[in-house]
Design an enzyme around this catalytic site. Structure first.
Site, PDB file in Angstrom:
ATOM      1  N   GLY A 184      -5.820  10.063 -11.615  1.00 26.18           N
ATOM      2  CA  GLY A 184      -6.032   8.661 -11.278  1.00 26.18           C
ATOM      3  C   GLY A 184      -7.510   8.410 -11.055  1.00 26.18           C
ATOM      4  O   GLY A 184      -8.312   9.355 -10.983  1.00 26.18           O
ATOM      5  N   THR A 203       0.859  -1.182   0.000  1.00 25.99           N
ATOM      6  CA  THR A 203       0.000   0.000   0.000  1.00 25.99           C
ATOM      7  C   THR A 203       0.899   1.237   0.000  1.00 25.99           C
ATOM      8  O   THR A 203       2.127   1.124  -0.040  1.00 25.99           O
ATOM      9  CB  THR A 203      -0.905   0.025   1.245  1.00 25.99           C
ATOM     10  OG1 THR A 203      -0.104   0.349   2.409  1.00 25.99           O
ATOM     11  CG2 THR A 203      -1.569  -1.325   1.477  1.00 25.99           C
ATOM     12  N   CYS A 204       0.282   2.407   0.057  1.00 25.53           N
ATOM     13  CA  CYS A 204       1.094   3.631   0.062  1.00 25.53           C
ATOM     14  C   CYS A 204       1.907   3.759   1.342  1.00 25.53           C
ATOM     15  O   CYS A 204       2.902   4.487   1.383  1.00 25.53           O
ATOM     16  CB  CYS A 204       0.213   4.863  -0.130  1.00 25.53           C
ATOM     17  SG  CYS A 204      -1.066   5.064   1.135  1.00 25.53           S
ATOM     18  N   GLN A 216      -9.529   1.147   5.600  1.00 22.55           N
ATOM     19  CA  GLN A 216      -9.132   0.856   4.222  1.00 22.55           C
ATOM     20  C   GLN A 216      -8.121  -0.281   4.131  1.00 22.55           C
ATOM     21  O   GLN A 216      -8.143  -1.084   3.192  1.00 22.55           O
ATOM     22  CB  GLN A 216      -8.554   2.117   3.579  1.00 22.55           C
ATOM     23  CG  GLN A 216      -8.301   1.975   2.086  1.00 22.55           C
ATOM     24  CD  GLN A 216      -7.750   3.246   1.479  1.00 22.55           C
ATOM     25  OE1 GLN A 216      -7.285   4.146   2.186  1.00 22.55           O
ATOM     26  NE2 GLN A 216      -7.802   3.338   0.165  1.00 22.55           N
TER      27      GLN A 216
END
Length: 423
Positions: A192, A54-55, A119
């Site tokens: 995006g 993930t980020c 998330q």
């Protein structure tokens, strides 16, 4: 069976280093194949593996008969093109109960930049599905992750860990509101069309900006997202020419190289007569060249820059964290008990096979006796005596073998196994 994990996240590694180890979801399957093939068929066959990227983190989870942390570490360093010493200084390694506890904390949102955010749970489920599709997920890792999801659900149901949580998107809106007096008068561009942009667009749209635009490599996907917010969609290739139109730019793509360069932003500022621009780069690796941050009238924030904002209010959730840790501890103990039992499975299978073999032999003998006309009582007596002798033979032989000390230990074991009273 052993489980191990290694990784780096927002607390251990800077953004640019994390970017070297970021894997898009469609890269997971070939990456897992590369990792598993690197073990070969020698000392580490049948390695299970999963990658969460993930980020804020990249983590590798593996399971096999023997822990191979050093090998996994070397493979990851090579895949990111960095020296093992550099990676080791920013990474963490875990095994067995520590690896399980970490996975449970990640799924529950306790290890996130945004404490209690939900998330990451969806991202973990996506990673598990990708590993399963790639054929890299075995029974041990599947059990680990399914228990992670169950623990995360219990944490969110039984505690208030998610209460008052400030998401990255909400933090970006808050910072933009500090720069622009009225967000209703701003024009917002999202670069995006993935999950993070969807979330950010939802938060900004709630402020009813003057306009919203979505720039995406695939126009159809951009149009689908833009239609939800009454915005327009444009090709990513048109971004440099139109950048000056927007007051706020939020970018999060899976590009491996920056897509908004210093020159494009400088030209946009000139066209805007140096009216300020608020830019948020939520991508890892970066979407916006880091040199942009040095420009006057540019307010650029990365995922790491948002950390201070999202941590506000964390003190209010410390009681919930303590409750969550208790739930996680119970989950870890349960998983380790299951993992420990896995080691006896081959022995149990062998015992069952041996018992079936004895039973089949005595049944065959009994049928022959019946065919010869022996009475049923005599046949049953012979069959029960034959089974008993077979079952007791090994124990009796051990009682007569070895020295006095070993015989005493054997006697205690046999007594515990065969002479225990039924409750």
């Amino acid at each position: 069976m052993s489980v191990w994990a290694l990784g780096l996240n927002h607390t251990t590694a800077p953004l640019d280093l994390r970017g070297r180890f970021a894997f898009a979801l469609d890269q997971i399957a070939p990456t897992l194949q590369s990792l598993r093939s690197s073990f070969g068929s020698g000392s580490h066959p049948q390695v299970e593996a999963a990658i969460i990227s993930t980020c804020n983190r990249t983590e590798i989870y593996c399971a096999s008969e023997h822990i191979a942390l050093d090998h996994t570490f070397g493979w990851l360093a090579q895949s990111g093109g960095v020296a093992p010493a550099l990676l080791r200084s920013h990474a963490y390694t875990l095994h067995d109960d520590e690896a399980a506890r970490h996975a449970f904390r990640v799924a529950s949102g306790l290890d996130s930049m945004v404490l209690g955010e939900a998330q990451i749970l969806g991202q973990m489920k996506d990673a598990v599905r990708a590993a399963e599709t790639a054929g890299a997920l075995g029974s041990t890792l599947n059990q680990l992750f399914q228990r992670s999801f169950a623990v995360a659900k219990e944490v969110r149901t039984a505690t208030e860990i998610g209460a008052h949580s400030i998401s990255m998107a909400a933090a970006a809106v808050r910072l933009a509101g500090q720069l622009f007096e009225d967000l209703h008068q701003t024009r917002v561009l999202f670069v995006g069309a993935g999950e993070m942009i969807d979330l950010a667009a939802t938060h900004f749209a709630a402020k009813d900006p003057k306009s919203i635009a979505i720039a995406n490599r695939t126009l159809e996907r951009g149009e689908k997202l833009a239609s939800r917010f009454g915005g327009e969609a444009m090709h990513l290739a048109d971004l440099p020419a139109r950048l000056a139109e927007f007051d706020i730019v939020v970018s999060c793509t899976a590009s491996t190289l920056p897509i908004i360069g210093l020159g494009a932003v400088e030209r946009a500022l000139k066209a805007r007569k140096h009216r300020p621009m608020f830019m948020v780069d939520l991508a890892v690796p970066r979407d916006i060249e880091p040199e942009v941050k040095a420009l006057e009238d540019i307010y650029l924030y990365t995922v790491d820059d948002l950390a201070q904002v999202v941590q506000q209010g964390q003190a209010n959730r410390q009681a919930a964290v303590a409750q969550a840790e208790v739930i996680i501890d119970a989950g870890v103990q349960s998983f380790m008990h299951w993992l420990g039992q896995r080691g006896t499975v081959p022995l149990i299978q062998q015992l069952n096979a041996q018992a079936d073999e004895w039973r089949a032999a005595e049944m065959a003998r009994a049928r022959k006796l019946l065919a010869k006309g022996e009475s049923i009582d005599a046949v049953l007596e012979a069959m029960s005596r034959g089974l008993t002798q077979k079952m007791m033979h090994g124990a009796m032989a051990e009682l007569h073998a070895g020295d006095a000390a070993s015989r005493e230990q054997t006697a205690q074991t046999i007594s515990r196994l065969f002479l225990r009273k039924e409750r």
